[in-house]
Design a protein around this motif. Structure first.
Motif, PDB file in Angstrom:
ATOM      1  N   ASP A  75      11.661  24.386  13.344  1.00  0.00           N
ATOM      2  CA  ASP A  75      10.559  25.077  14.136  1.00  0.00           C
ATOM      3  C   ASP A  75      10.361  24.768  14.975  1.00  0.00           C
ATOM      4  O   ASP A  75       8.871  25.655  14.971  1.00  0.00           O
ATOM      5  CB  ASP A  75       9.490  23.756  12.854  1.00  0.00           C
ATOM      6  N   ALA A  76      10.507  24.315  15.702  1.00  0.00           N
ATOM      7  CA  ALA A  76      11.019  24.351  17.699  1.00  0.00           C
ATOM      8  C   ALA A  76      11.448  25.184  17.729  1.00  0.00           C
ATOM      9  O   ALA A  76      11.688  25.113  18.819  1.00  0.00           O
ATOM     10  CB  ALA A  76      10.740  22.488  17.611  1.00  0.00           C
ATOM     11  N   GLY A  77      12.288  25.842  17.184  1.00  0.00           N
ATOM     12  CA  GLY A  77      12.921  27.182  18.071  1.00  0.00           C
ATOM     13  C   GLY A  77      13.785  26.296  18.727  1.00  0.00           C
ATOM     14  O   GLY A  77      14.793  27.421  19.216  1.00  0.00           O
ATOM     15  N   ARG A 115      12.578  -3.275   9.918  1.00  0.00           N
ATOM     16  CA  ARG A 115      12.051  -4.744  10.289  1.00  0.00           C
ATOM     17  C   ARG A 115      12.473  -5.101  11.658  1.00  0.00           C
ATOM     18  O   ARG A 115      11.949  -5.266  12.885  1.00  0.00           O
ATOM     19  CB  ARG A 115      12.073  -6.013   9.585  1.00  0.00           C
ATOM     20  N   LEU A 116      14.411  -4.954  12.601  1.00  0.00           N
ATOM     21  CA  LEU A 116      14.315  -4.904  13.128  1.00  0.00           C
ATOM     22  C   LEU A 116      14.224  -3.900  14.349  1.00  0.00           C
ATOM     23  O   LEU A 116      13.847  -4.615  14.895  1.00  0.00           O
ATOM     24  CB  LEU A 116      15.795  -5.078  13.074  1.00  0.00           C
ATOM     25  N   ALA A 117      13.764  -2.911  13.569  1.00  0.00           N
ATOM     26  CA  ALA A 117      13.974  -1.781  14.790  1.00  0.00           C
ATOM     27  C   ALA A 117      12.801  -1.545  14.927  1.00  0.00           C
ATOM     28  O   ALA A 117      12.627  -1.545  15.987  1.00  0.00           O
ATOM     29  CB  ALA A 117      14.130  -0.011  14.292  1.00  0.00           C
ATOM     30  N   ALA A 118      11.796  -2.005  14.363  1.00  0.00           N
ATOM     31  CA  ALA A 118      10.112  -1.299  14.705  1.00  0.00           C
ATOM     32  C   ALA A 118       9.559  -3.020  14.541  1.00  0.00           C
ATOM     33  O   ALA A 118       8.628  -2.924  13.544  1.00  0.00           O
ATOM     34  CB  ALA A 118       9.032  -0.501  14.455  1.00  0.00           C
ATOM     35  N   PRO A 119       9.689  -3.642  14.910  1.00  0.00           N
ATOM     36  CA  PRO A 119       9.450  -5.289  14.189  1.00  0.00           C
ATOM     37  C   PRO A 119       8.030  -5.025  14.542  1.00  0.00           C
ATOM     38  O   PRO A 119       7.151  -4.302  15.210  1.00  0.00           O
ATOM     39  CB  PRO A 119       9.355  -6.489  16.010  1.00  0.00           C
ATOM     40  N   SER A 120       6.302  -5.991  14.031  1.00  0.00           N
ATOM     41  CA  SER A 120       5.382  -5.871  13.679  1.00  0.00           C
ATOM     42  C   SER A 120       4.641  -5.709  15.358  1.00  0.00           C
ATOM     43  O   SER A 120       5.539  -6.763  16.049  1.00  0.00           O
ATOM     44  CB  SER A 120       4.962  -6.779  12.524  1.00  0.00           C
ATOM     45  N   GLY A 121       3.813  -4.467  15.048  1.00  0.00           N
ATOM     46  CA  GLY A 121       3.380  -5.076  16.747  1.00  0.00           C
ATOM     47  C   GLY A 121       3.678  -3.534  17.344  1.00  0.00           C
ATOM     48  O   GLY A 121       3.141  -3.142  18.570  1.00  0.00           O
ATOM     49  N   ARG A 122       4.501  -2.917  17.000  1.00  0.00           N
ATOM     50  CA  ARG A 122       5.774  -2.357  18.246  1.00  0.00           C
ATOM     51  C   ARG A 122       5.317  -0.931  17.477  1.00  0.00           C
ATOM     52  O   ARG A 122       4.995  -0.438  15.902  1.00  0.00           O
ATOM     53  CB  ARG A 122       6.665  -2.303  17.833  1.00  0.00           C
ATOM     54  N   ASP A 123       5.478   0.182  17.629  1.00  0.00           N
ATOM     55  CA  ASP A 123       5.244   1.364  18.002  1.00  0.00           C
ATOM     56  C   ASP A 123       6.358   2.211  17.088  1.00  0.00           C
ATOM     57  O   ASP A 123       7.140   3.020  17.806  1.00  0.00           O
ATOM     58  CB  ASP A 123       4.293   2.554  18.931  1.00  0.00           C
ATOM     59  N   ALA A 124       6.307   2.596  15.672  1.00  0.00           N
ATOM     60  CA  ALA A 124       7.833   2.740  15.270  1.00  0.00           C
ATOM     61  C   ALA A 124       7.824   3.870  14.876  1.00  0.00           C
ATOM     62  O   ALA A 124       9.019   4.515  15.323  1.00  0.00           O
ATOM     63  CB  ALA A 124       7.635   3.037  13.654  1.00  0.00           C
ATOM     64  N   ARG A 125       7.023   4.906  15.371  1.00  0.00           N
ATOM     65  CA  ARG A 125       6.417   6.581  15.727  1.00  0.00           C
ATOM     66  C   ARG A 125       7.175   6.612  16.932  1.00  0.00           C
ATOM     67  O   ARG A 125       8.131   7.706  17.203  1.00  0.00           O
ATOM     68  CB  ARG A 125       4.890   7.114  15.524  1.00  0.00           C
ATOM     69  N   ALA A 126       7.309   5.990  18.008  1.00  0.00           N
ATOM     70  CA  ALA A 126       8.310   6.179  19.046  1.00  0.00           C
ATOM     71  C   ALA A 126       9.315   6.249  19.315  1.00  0.00           C
ATOM     72  O   ALA A 126      10.326   6.625  20.480  1.00  0.00           O
ATOM     73  CB  ALA A 126       7.440   5.620  20.205  1.00  0.00           C
ATOM     74  N   ALA A 132       8.157  12.839  16.818  1.00  0.00           N
ATOM     75  CA  ALA A 132       7.721  13.503  18.482  1.00  0.00           C
ATOM     76  C   ALA A 132       6.952  14.544  18.155  1.00  0.00           C
ATOM     77  O   ALA A 132       7.189  15.710  17.563  1.00  0.00           O
ATOM     78  CB  ALA A 132       9.305  13.838  18.505  1.00  0.00           C
ATOM     79  N   ASP A 133       6.180  14.640  19.339  1.00  0.00           N
ATOM     80  CA  ASP A 133       4.942  15.513  19.391  1.00  0.00           C
ATOM     81  C   ASP A 133       5.472  16.692  19.304  1.00  0.00           C
ATOM     82  O   ASP A 133       5.140  17.984  18.988  1.00  0.00           O
ATOM     83  CB  ASP A 133       4.154  14.804  20.358  1.00  0.00           C
ATOM     84  N   ASP A 134       6.561  16.633  20.561  1.00  0.00           N
ATOM     85  CA  ASP A 134       7.458  17.574  20.940  1.00  0.00           C
ATOM     86  C   ASP A 134       8.731  18.022  20.980  1.00  0.00           C
ATOM     87  O   ASP A 134       9.722  16.842  21.910  1.00  0.00           O
ATOM     88  CB  ASP A 134       6.742  18.366  21.850  1.00  0.00           C
ATOM     89  N   LEU A 135       9.648  19.098  19.511  1.00  0.00           N
ATOM     90  CA  LEU A 135      10.874  18.796  19.724  1.00  0.00           C
ATOM     91  C   LEU A 135      11.406  20.019  20.258  1.00  0.00           C
ATOM     92  O   LEU A 135      12.741  20.596  20.294  1.00  0.00           O
ATOM     93  CB  LEU A 135      11.782  18.974  18.574  1.00  0.00           C
ATOM     94  N   GLY A 136      10.676  20.894  20.971  1.00  0.00           N
ATOM     95  CA  GLY A 136      10.731  22.436  21.445  1.00  0.00           C
ATOM     96  C   GLY A 136      11.815  22.239  22.609  1.00  0.00           C
ATOM     97  O   GLY A 136      11.869  20.529  23.560  1.00  0.00           O
TER      98      GLY A 136
END
Length: 200
Positions: A156-158, A107-118, A124-128
């Motif tokens: 998997d990302a090499g 709850r503290l890390a990604a409050p409502s309205g924040r993008d938790a995936r970010a 992450a889209d790309d870990l390469g």
């Protein structure tokens, strides 16, 4: 580094910025700190490992070449799916009351309205192209599967990655060498990994 602690006014994004700011400062003032900017690594445990992982991604994006990243019992998913792992179910309330603490953390890390995936490096889209990684997982830990899954994504990302599990060890075991029998072995492994990565 002393990052900002999570609070309603200070979500995880602020702590992640602190991680990057410290790395950037040290590299820009390498002579002052007596460091070789070409031999740099990030290291963190638990939330610190999350910040280290986010810093490694940001470093790559900024063209900063890290030699290594060490992630010890990392929390790498603060999305709504954070608890959808077998280790979460198995160790939610033993050996400690992890689930209530992790729900507060989320709850503290990604409050409502924040993008938790970010702020969830697992998504992450790309870990390469990230620095070689050592992921250390104590098996009696609610977030053990976070570390396992992140190591898989890195592989998997090499990204060269080593996943080491310490059976029976608990969350934050590395900081308890007198109480956790495997802490010394884990420390020795980490030092050897960093010696090899930074000495080349």
């Amino acid at each position: 580094m002393e990052h900002r602690l999570l609070a309603p006014a200070d979500p995880l994004a602020h702590a992640a910025d602190d991680g990057w700011d410290v790395l950037d400062h040290v590299l820009r003032h390498a002579a002052r700190w007596g460091v070789d900017p070409a031999r740099t690594a990030v290291f963190g445990e638990s939330c610190g490992a999350l910040i280290a992982a986010l810093t490694a991604v940001r470093a790559r994006d900024a063209g900063v070449r890290l030699r290594a990243q060490v992630l010890v019992n990392p929390v790498v998913d603060v999305t709504g799916g954070m608890f959808d792992y077998p280790s979460m179910a198995e160790y939610a309330y033993q050996p400690s009351r992890a689930e209530p603490l992790l729900r507060l953390f989320q709850r503290l890390a990604a409050p409502s309205g924040r993008d938790a995936r970010a702020v969830s490096p697992l998504y992450a889209d790309d870990l390469g192209g990230l620095a070689p990684a050592l992921v250390v997982v104590p098996t009696q830990d609610a977030v053990a599967d976070h570390g396992r899954r992140y190591a898989e994504r890195l592989f998997d990302a090499g990204v060269p990655v080593r996943l080491t599990e310490y059976p029976g060890a608990k969350h934050a075991f590395l900081t308890l060498p007198g109480l956790e029998p495997q802490a010394e072995a884990a420390r020795a492994e980490i030092f050897a990994f960093l010696d090899a990565a930074l000495g080349a």
